[in-house]
Enzyme design. Structure first.
Site, PDB file in Angstrom:
ATOM      1  N   ARG A  41     -18.641  17.775  24.759  1.00  0.00           N
ATOM      2  CA  ARG A  41     -19.295  16.475  24.826  1.00  0.00           C
ATOM      3  C   ARG A  41     -18.349  15.417  24.270  1.00  0.00           C
ATOM      4  NH1 ARG A  41     -23.313  13.857  27.530  1.00  0.00           N
ATOM      5  NH2 ARG A  41     -24.873  12.878  26.186  1.00  0.00           N
ATOM      6  N   ASP A  62     -25.611   7.137  25.893  1.00  0.00           N
ATOM      7  CA  ASP A  62     -26.571   8.179  25.503  1.00  0.00           C
ATOM      8  C   ASP A  62     -26.893   8.142  24.012  1.00  0.00           C
ATOM      9  OD1 ASP A  62     -27.062   9.128  28.010  1.00  0.00           O
ATOM     10  OD2 ASP A  62     -25.996  11.021  27.778  1.00  0.00           O
ATOM     11  N   THR A 106     -20.225  15.649  33.077  1.00  0.00           N
ATOM     12  CA  THR A 106     -20.692  14.347  33.543  1.00  0.00           C
ATOM     13  C   THR A 106     -19.797  13.217  33.077  1.00  0.00           C
ATOM     14  OG1 THR A 106     -22.637  12.897  33.613  1.00  0.00           O
ATOM     15  CG2 THR A 106     -22.167  13.929  31.508  1.00  0.00           C
ATOM     16  N   THR A 140     -24.775  13.569  37.073  1.00  0.00           N
ATOM     17  CA  THR A 140     -24.096  14.635  36.370  1.00  0.00           C
ATOM     18  C   THR A 140     -23.824  15.661  37.454  1.00  0.00           C
ATOM     19  OG1 THR A 140     -25.201  14.072  34.326  1.00  0.00           O
ATOM     20  CG2 THR A 140     -24.567  16.358  34.556  1.00  0.00           C
ATOM     21  N   GLY A 161     -29.165  15.177  36.523  1.00  0.00           N
ATOM     22  CA  GLY A 161     -30.454  14.485  36.528  1.00  0.00           C
ATOM     23  C   GLY A 161     -30.897  13.896  35.210  1.00  0.00           C
ATOM     24  N   GLY A 162     -29.974  13.643  34.256  1.00  0.00           N
ATOM     25  CA  GLY A 162     -30.401  13.065  32.986  1.00  0.00           C
ATOM     26  C   GLY A 162     -31.473  13.933  32.346  1.00  0.00           C
ATOM     27  N   SER A 171     -27.553  14.925  24.480  1.00  0.00           N
ATOM     28  CA  SER A 171     -27.518  15.167  25.935  1.00  0.00           C
ATOM     29  C   SER A 171     -28.753  15.946  26.369  1.00  0.00           C
ATOM     30  CB  SER A 171     -26.260  15.973  26.268  1.00  0.00           C
ATOM     31  OG  SER A 171     -26.283  16.399  27.603  1.00  0.00           O
ATOM     32  N   SER A 172     -28.965  15.936  27.677  1.00  0.00           N
ATOM     33  CA  SER A 172     -30.029  16.766  28.261  1.00  0.00           C
ATOM     34  C   SER A 172     -29.475  17.860  29.152  1.00  0.00           C
ATOM     35  CB  SER A 172     -30.966  15.886  29.106  1.00  0.00           C
ATOM     36  OG  SER A 172     -31.550  14.893  28.328  1.00  0.00           O
TER      37      SER A 172
HETATM   38  N1  GLY Z   1     -25.510  11.806  30.375  1.00  0.00           N
HETATM   39  C1  GLY Z   1     -26.590  12.651  30.649  1.00  0.00           C
HETATM   40  C2  GLY Z   1     -26.785  13.730  29.651  1.00  0.00           C
HETATM   41  O1  GLY Z   1     -25.859  14.054  28.928  1.00  0.00           O
HETATM   42  O2  GLY Z   1     -27.846  14.280  29.533  1.00  0.00           O
END
Ligand code: GLY
Length: 570
Positions: A106, A422, A398, A380, A472-473, A451-452
Site C-alpha cells: 500500500r 483514501d 490500484t 482498481t 470496486g472501492g 483500503s477495501s
Molecule cells: N483505493 C481503493 C481501496 O484501496 O480500497
C-alpha cells in the site's frame, strides 16, 4: 441425470439436505454458464494481453508468484486505468505446501503529510484531497512485487519485467474498451502535458486499432528490470518523480521514495462452514470485514432461504451494515493504531452477538454517530493465478481512481496514484454529505491509508478451493463476499457465481445498491416492506476468480462480463 460435480464439491459442507439435492442437480457443463477450464495452470486478469503474459510465464515453468508479478507489470502497460507501477496494493500467496503469506505494498503518506493537509483557509478542499500533487502517496507496487518474487519466485526478475517492457516499447493495439476509457479521461489530463503526450495520439483520443507506444515507461521498466526496486525508488526515476512534485506543490521527496518498504504480513484468516478464508489484514479492511460478515451469515441456513430471496438478501444486507460500521469506527494503519480490536471483530462470539441484533423481518437503521461515507472509486484491478503445483496468488492493486491522479511522471512514463484520497478528510470533519474525520485513518507521515481491497483465497482441509478478488472501492468486500456465498451456500459453479447479481450496503448511506435487473419487482417490494431503501445501479465490481475442482483435478475460471476480463490456462 449426471451428478453435478461443482455442487457436490461445494455443498458437502452445508449438510445432508444439500448433499441430497446434489444428486438431482444437472451437470454444470450443460444448461449452465460454463467456466473456462484448464488442467495445468490458469491466470485471470482484466486484460487479455496481460493474462497472456502470465500464461506464457506459467508455460515457461514459472510459478504462480512469477506469473502474478509478470501479469501485474503487463497491466501497468496495457491497462493503465488501474494497472500500475505508481500505485500500490496487496498480494496474498497460498503455497500448495506451507503457510500462506500476505504482502502489503500500500502507498504511504510522505514525511511532510499532516492530518490537515487537505484544508485550505479553514475549509476542506476536495480537489486537493483527491486531484492534486498532494493526493499522491508514495508508490508501493514495485517494492511489493519484488518482495513477493524474491521470497517465492522461480524465474529471473528480468524475465518477468521484460514482457511489459516490450509492450511499452513496441506498443500494442488499442482495443475498444481502452479507446473509450482513454477518450473519457483525456479531458481530465489537460493540466498534465506528459499524460496527454503519453495517452493521446498527438492530442486526439486513440482509435480502436491504433498502436499505443509508451517509450518513457519502457525506459523506466528497463531500469526496474536491471535494478529491481532501486529502478524506481532511487536514481533517475526517483529524481524525475521528485522534480515533478517539487515543481507542482507536491510534498513527496526522494527521501520518501528511498524510505518506502513493502511489508510481509500474516494473512487475515477465518473459517466459513468448514472452509478456510485467507485474506488481507489491515491496512486493508477487506479481509477483516469479509470474515466478520461470513461469521454472521454462518448462523443462518442461506441454502434453505435461497439465492436471491428477500429473506437471504435481508440477512446479507444486515451483515454488511454491521461490518462496515465497525470498519468505520475502528480501522486504519496497524502501525499507527496498535489497539484495533481485530481479534474481537473476527470472533465467532462477536458474530453471535451481532446476530442477536438482527431482526429477520425488519431492517436495522444505520445510525451515524457523527459520520457518513463518500463514494469511492471503482478503478482498481484484480488478478488471480494458480499454477501446476496448485500454488495460488490473489493480487489486487490500484491507482485509486481511474488513471489515479492523472499525473504522468514526465520522462518516466508512469501514472501516479491519488491514494491519499483514501485517508479521512480532516480531524473531526464529519458531515452528512460524506466526509469522515475519525482518528484511525487520518493522514500522518509514513502512514498507510485504509483500503477495501480484498484479495482472497479459500481452502478446505488443506486443499485449494478458490482464488478471488475484485475492483470496486468499498464494494470490493461485498463483491468478494457474495462470490464466496454463491459457491459455498448456493452451489454455483464459478462462472455462475461471478455472473450472479450483486448488491452493496456500507452502513452509511443507509441504502442498498443493487445491479440493474438483479432483483425482481416482488423481491424489491418484500425488501421495501422490511424497511430497506433500495437503489438501482449499473454494475458492481469485476471479479477475477479461479476455482480448483478437486474431483477431476481441473481449474475453472470465470470471466466477469461486467468489464473486460480474460482467463487463460492450459
Ligand atoms: N483505493 C481503493 C481501496 O484501496 O480500497
Amino acid at each position: 441425470m449426471t451428478i453435478r460435480k461443482q455442487r457436490a464439491f461445494t455443498c458437502g459442507i452445508v449438510g445432508a439436505a444439500a448433499v441430497a439435492w446434489v444428486a438431482l442437480a444437472p451437470t454444470p457443463l450443460v444448461g449452465s454458464t460454463r467456466p473456462i477450464r484448464a488442467r495445468q495452470a490458469m491466470v485471470v486478469s482484466q486484460d487479455p494481453l496481460a493474462s497472456r503474459v502470465g500464461d506464457q510465464v506459467l508455460r515457461d515453468g514459472g510459478n504462480a508468484v512469477d506469473a502474478a508479478v509478470a501479469t501485474a507489470f503487463a497491466l501497468a502497460v496495457t491497462y493503465p486505468t488501474a494497472g500500475n507501477i505508481g500505485g500500490g496494493g496487496f498480494l496474498v500467496y497460498r503455497p500448495a505446501v506451507g503457510d500462506a503469506v500476505a504482502y502489503d505494498f500500500r502507498e504511504t503518506a510522505p514525511a511532510a503529510a499532516t492530518s490537515t493537509m487537505f484544508m485550505r483557509g479553514g475549509e476542506y478542499d476536495r480537489r486537493v484531497h483527491h486531484n492534486s500533487h498532494l493526493a499522491v502517496g508514495v508508490p508501493g507496487t514495485v517494492a511489493g512485487l519484488h518482495q513477493a518474487w524474491s521470497e517465492h519466485g522461480s524465474l529471473s526478475w528480468e524475465r518477468l519485467v521484460e514482457p511489459a517492457m516490450t509492450l511499452a516499447r513496441e506498443g500494442f493495439v488499442v482495443r475498444d474498451s481502452l479507446a473509450r476509457s482513454l477518450a473519457a479521461v483525456l479531458p481530465r489530463m489537460v493540466d498534465y502535458p506528459a499524460s496527454v503526450a503519453q495517452f493521446s495520439n498527438q492530442g486526439q483520443p486513440y482509435r480502436v486499432g491504433e498502436t499505443l507506444r509508451q517509450p518513457d515507461l519502457a525506459r523506466t521498466l528497463s531500469r526496474v528490470a536491471l535494478q529491481g526496486p532501486a529502478g524506481v525508488y532511487t536514481g533517475e526515476t526517483a529524481e524525475l518523480l521528485a522534480a515533478e512534485m517539487a515543481a507542482n506543490g507536491g510534498i513527496m521527496t526522494q527521501a520518501d521514495l528511498a524510505g518506502y518498504r513493502a511489508v510481509r504480513r500474516a494473512p487475515m484468516t477465518g473459517t466459513y462452514r468448514g472452509y478456510d478464508i485467507i485474506s488481507m489484514p489491515p491496512v486493508s479492511s477487506g479481509g477483516l470485514a469479509l470474515i466478520q460478515m461470513l461469521n454472521v451469515l454462518e448462523g443462518y441456513d442461506l441454502a434453505a432461504s435461497g439465492s436471491g430471496s428477500a429473506a437471504t438478501i435481508h440477512l446479507i444486507i444486515e451483515a454488511m451494515r454491521r461490518a462496515f460500521a465497525d470498519r468505520a469506527q475502528n480501522l486504519g494503519d496497524p502501525a499507527f493504531n496498535t489497539s484495533m480490536p481485530i481479534d474481537q471483530l473476527i470472533s465467532k462470539d462477536y458474530a453471535a452477538e451481532l446476530r442477536l441484533t438482527i431482526d429477520s423481518d425488519r431492517a436495522s437503521v444505520s445510525s451515524p454517530d457523527s459520520f457518513s461515507w463518500p463514494v469511492e472509486s471503482e478503478e482498481t484491478t484484480h488478478l488471480s493465478v494458480v499454477d501446476g503445483a496448485r500454488n495460488a496468488v490473489s493480487l489486487t492493486y490500484t491507482l485509486e481512481q481511474g488513471y489515479g491522479s492523472k499525473i504522468t511522471v514526465p520522462g518516466a512514463g508512469f501514472l501516479l496514484n491519488n491514494e491519499m484520497g483514501d485517508f479521512n478528510a480532516a480531524p473531526g470533519l464529519t458531515t452528512q454529505t460524506g466526509l469522515i474525520g475519525t482518528g484511525p485513518n487520518l493522514a500522518e507521515p509514513g502512514k498507510r491509508m485504509l483500503s477495501s481491497m480484498t484479495p482472497t483465497i479459500v481452502a478446505r482441509e488443506g486443499q485449494l478451493v478458490m482464488v478471488t478478488g475484485s475492483p470496486g472501492g468499498r464494494t470490493i468486500i461485498n463483491t468478494v463476499l457474495m462470490t464466496i456465498l454463491n459457491v459455498v451456500d448456493f452451489g454455483m459453479n464459478i462462472q455462475e457465481a461471478v455472473d450472479a447479481p450483486r448488491l452493496h450496503h456500507q452502513w452509511l448511506p443507509d441504502e442498498t445498491r443493487y445491479e440493474r435487473w438483479g432483483l425482481s419487482p416482488d423481491t424489491l417490494a418484500l425488501l421495501g416492506r422490511r424497511g430497506h431503501r433500495m437503489a438501482e445501479i449499473g454494475v458492481q465490481g469485476a471479479v477475477s476468480a479461479i476455482l480448483y475442482n478437486a474431483e477431476d483435478d481441473m481449474l475453472e475460471a470465470a470471466e466477469d462480463r461486467r468489464r473486460t476480463s480474460s482467463a487463460i490456462g492450459f
